[in-house]
Design a protein around this motif. Structure first.
Motif, PDB file in Angstrom:
ATOM      1  N   TRP A 114      -8.271  58.261 -17.073  1.00 54.47           N
ATOM      2  CA  TRP A 114      -7.716  57.079 -16.419  1.00 54.47           C
ATOM      3  C   TRP A 114      -6.905  57.463 -15.188  1.00 54.47           C
ATOM      4  O   TRP A 114      -6.788  56.705 -14.245  1.00 54.47           O
ATOM      5  CB  TRP A 114      -6.851  56.277 -17.391  1.00 54.47           C
ATOM      6  N   ASP A 115      -6.336  58.653 -15.200  1.00 53.29           N
ATOM      7  CA  ASP A 115      -5.575  59.178 -14.064  1.00 53.29           C
ATOM      8  C   ASP A 115      -5.738  60.690 -14.102  1.00 53.29           C
ATOM      9  O   ASP A 115      -5.435  61.319 -15.119  1.00 53.29           O
ATOM     10  CB  ASP A 115      -4.103  58.786 -14.174  1.00 53.29           C
ATOM     11  N   GLU A 116      -6.239  61.270 -13.016  1.00 52.12           N
ATOM     12  CA  GLU A 116      -6.596  62.685 -13.058  1.00 52.12           C
ATOM     13  C   GLU A 116      -5.401  63.584 -13.372  1.00 52.12           C
ATOM     14  O   GLU A 116      -5.522  64.534 -14.153  1.00 52.12           O
ATOM     15  CB  GLU A 116      -7.233  63.101 -11.727  1.00 52.12           C
ATOM     16  N   GLU A 117      -4.246  63.282 -12.803  1.00 51.18           N
ATOM     17  CA  GLU A 117      -3.077  64.133 -13.035  1.00 51.18           C
ATOM     18  C   GLU A 117      -2.542  63.971 -14.459  1.00 51.18           C
ATOM     19  O   GLU A 117      -2.307  64.959 -15.166  1.00 51.18           O
ATOM     20  CB  GLU A 117      -1.976  63.802 -12.024  1.00 51.18           C
ATOM     21  N   GLU A 118      -2.344  62.717 -14.892  1.00 51.35           N
ATOM     22  CA  GLU A 118      -1.797  62.471 -16.230  1.00 51.35           C
ATOM     23  C   GLU A 118      -2.746  62.972 -17.325  1.00 51.35           C
ATOM     24  O   GLU A 118      -2.326  63.657 -18.259  1.00 51.35           O
ATOM     25  CB  GLU A 118      -1.534  60.977 -16.428  1.00 51.35           C
ATOM     26  N   THR A 119      -3.998  62.599 -17.206  1.00 54.39           N
ATOM     27  CA  THR A 119      -4.966  63.024 -18.214  1.00 54.39           C
ATOM     28  C   THR A 119      -5.122  64.534 -18.198  1.00 54.39           C
ATOM     29  O   THR A 119      -5.255  65.170 -19.250  1.00 54.39           O
ATOM     30  CB  THR A 119      -6.335  62.362 -17.979  1.00 54.39           C
ATOM     31  N   GLY A 120      -5.089  65.125 -16.988  1.00 51.78           N
ATOM     32  CA  GLY A 120      -5.216  66.570 -16.865  1.00 51.78           C
ATOM     33  C   GLY A 120      -4.119  67.315 -17.603  1.00 51.78           C
ATOM     34  O   GLY A 120      -4.367  68.368 -18.212  1.00 51.78           O
ATOM     35  N   GLN A 121      -2.907  66.775 -17.578  1.00 54.24           N
ATOM     36  CA  GLN A 121      -1.797  67.410 -18.300  1.00 54.24           C
ATOM     37  C   GLN A 121      -2.070  67.456 -19.801  1.00 54.24           C
ATOM     38  O   GLN A 121      -1.853  68.482 -20.460  1.00 54.24           O
ATOM     39  CB  GLN A 121      -0.499  66.638 -18.032  1.00 54.24           C
ATOM     40  N   LEU A 122      -2.552  66.330 -20.337  1.00 51.48           N
ATOM     41  CA  LEU A 122      -2.849  66.292 -21.773  1.00 51.48           C
ATOM     42  C   LEU A 122      -4.039  67.175 -22.119  1.00 51.48           C
ATOM     43  O   LEU A 122      -4.060  67.819 -23.172  1.00 51.48           O
ATOM     44  CB  LEU A 122      -3.126  64.853 -22.198  1.00 51.48           C
ATOM     45  N   ILE A 123      -5.022  67.218 -21.236  1.00 47.92           N
ATOM     46  CA  ILE A 123      -6.175  68.090 -21.464  1.00 47.92           C
ATOM     47  C   ILE A 123      -5.720  69.541 -21.554  1.00 47.92           C
ATOM     48  O   ILE A 123      -6.123  70.286 -22.454  1.00 47.92           O
ATOM     49  CB  ILE A 123      -7.227  67.918 -20.341  1.00 47.92           C
ATOM     50  N   ASN A 124      -4.861  69.958 -20.633  1.00 45.21           N
ATOM     51  CA  ASN A 124      -4.366  71.333 -20.641  1.00 45.21           C
ATOM     52  C   ASN A 124      -3.569  71.635 -21.900  1.00 45.21           C
ATOM     53  O   ASN A 124      -3.688  72.721 -22.491  1.00 45.21           O
ATOM     54  CB  ASN A 124      -3.509  71.588 -19.396  1.00 45.21           C
ATOM     55  N   GLN A 125      -2.764  70.670 -22.338  1.00 47.66           N
ATOM     56  CA  GLN A 125      -1.999  70.855 -23.582  1.00 47.66           C
ATOM     57  C   GLN A 125      -2.950  71.039 -24.765  1.00 47.66           C
ATOM     58  O   GLN A 125      -2.733  71.884 -25.634  1.00 47.66           O
ATOM     59  CB  GLN A 125      -1.109  69.639 -23.830  1.00 47.66           C
ATOM     60  N   SER A 126      -4.003  70.234 -24.790  1.00 48.16           N
ATOM     61  CA  SER A 126      -4.967  70.309 -25.878  1.00 48.16           C
ATOM     62  C   SER A 126      -5.657  71.667 -25.921  1.00 48.16           C
ATOM     63  O   SER A 126      -5.768  72.294 -26.980  1.00 48.16           O
ATOM     64  CB  SER A 126      -6.014  69.204 -25.717  1.00 48.16           C
ATOM     65  N   VAL A 127      -6.114  72.123 -24.764  1.00 48.87           N
ATOM     66  CA  VAL A 127      -6.820  73.405 -24.692  1.00 48.87           C
ATOM     67  C   VAL A 127      -5.895  74.551 -25.092  1.00 48.87           C
ATOM     68  O   VAL A 127      -6.302  75.496 -25.782  1.00 48.87           O
ATOM     69  CB  VAL A 127      -7.388  73.627 -23.278  1.00 48.87           C
ATOM     70  N   GLU A 128      -4.627  74.477 -24.671  1.00 53.19           N
ATOM     71  CA  GLU A 128      -3.663  75.516 -25.028  1.00 53.19           C
ATOM     72  C   GLU A 128      -3.406  75.564 -26.534  1.00 53.19           C
ATOM     73  O   GLU A 128      -3.006  76.595 -27.078  1.00 53.19           O
ATOM     74  CB  GLU A 128      -2.350  75.273 -24.273  1.00 53.19           C
TER      75      GLU A 128
END
Length: 334
Positions: A114-128
């Motif tokens: 829905w928002d590249e920056e916001e969603t990207g933060q959660l994606i990175n947290q998930s992968v970590e």
């Protein structure tokens, strides 16, 4: 003695009422929760993996087609897939849906952006945290997501533009209905519009404008259609960039007895196919959305079993007009 009996009876009745109210509350709460939230696809045997998919709107034909593809993949790969979607269109609700999936420690997640920056933060947290992520329809290309499953929307737009020129004889006036509330899909919509405009530029005798409406408000689209018909009496064509609006515009023009417009749209729902067959819609561009859902799950399975997957999955686009709609109608009835 009689007084004690009355008190005991009153207490018993009160206890029964309290228990009944609690049962009602719990049932109602459960039904409310089911109505708004999770749906799960489970394979016939004990699943090897448990995935989560964050969808934008499960009432949208696009996401319903995605879900069909996920169901096929679930059976083939023996996985369970839990569907989650925001209870509202605001960013907070979207954040909560994805964050909840991460906290639940599933084996992998598919999400729209829905928002590249916001969603990207959660994606990175998930992968970590060891949970692989796949994006679908919209991408967070600068994140740590493992794969993106999407459409070549610019190419789809150019096909719509060419179809528009064919429908109007390379000249005339047309409008593109543009949503100002396409959560997560703004980039998709803009790329499609760019493709339409670039295709039409080849004709010097064509006038193409965009008209904005509020997708969250059905009345806004209704009013927009009326304004277009009143203020642009010489209009030749109307272009819609998503499946839902294509069907709505066609139906509204029928209601107003204004079916002498070339409607160029998107999607291949049975309703749209019937409109094409009856000549209400000139044609649409569509893609294999079921394949997108299938590919998203396959990507997660590959990541879990092989440690790798393709970085990009792109669905092929198809043009549907009166000349070939019978083939698609037959397929939808099987």
């Amino acid at each position: 003695m009689k007084k004690n009996h009355i008190i005991l009876l009153s207490v018993s009745i009160l206890a029964i009422l309290i228990i009944t109210l609690l049962i009602y509350y719990n049932i109602n709460n459960a039904l409310h929760s089911i109505d708004k939230s999770d749906d799960i696809v489970v394979s016939n045997t004990n699943p090897d993996y448990h995935f989560a998919m964050i969808c934008e709107n499960m009432e949208d034909p696009f996401w319903l087609s995605i879900k069909k593809g996920v169901e096929t993949a679930s059976k083939e790969f023996n996985v369970a897939v839990e569907f989650n979607w925001p209870s509202g269109a605001n960013a907070d609700e979207q954040w909560k849906s994805l964050d909840m999936a991460i906290v639940s420690k599933v084996d992998g997640i598919v999400t729209y952006v829905w928002d590249e920056e916001e969603t990207g933060q959660l994606i990175n947290q998930s992968v970590e945290k060891g949970i692989p992520m796949v994006t679908i329809r919209t991408d967070a290309k600068n994140s740590k997501r493992a794969a993106f499953v999407g459409l070549n929307t610019y190419s789809a737009g150019t096909e719509m533009g060419r179809m528009l020129l064919a429908a109007t004889g390379d000249q005339g006036d047309a409008v593109i209905l543009v949503s100002n509330h396409e959560t997560g899909g703004t980039v998709v919509q803009n790329l499609m519009i760019s493709g339409i405009k670039d295709a039409v530029q080849s004709s010097q005798r064509f006038n193409l404008n965009t008209i904005e409406y509020d997708q969250a408000n059905f009345i806004s689209l209704e009013d927009t259609i009326k304004d277009v018909l009143v203020n642009q009496p010489g209009l030749d064509a109307i272009i819609c960039t998503n499946e839902k609006d294509t069907a709505l515009v066609a139906q509204r023009l029928i209601d107003l007895n204004k079916v002498n417009y070339n409607i160029i749209g998107y999607g291949d729902s049975p309703e749209i196919l019937r409109y094409i067959d009856n000549g209400v819609i000139f044609g649409t561009v569509t893609a294999n959305h079921e394949q997108m859902g299938y590919d998203a799950i396959k990507a997660l399975v590959d990541l879990k079993t092989k440690g790798r997957t393709s970085a990009y999955f792109t669905a092929d686009t198809h043009l549907i007009t009166k000349t070939n709609v019978a083939k698609y109608l037959n397929s939808s009835e099987e």
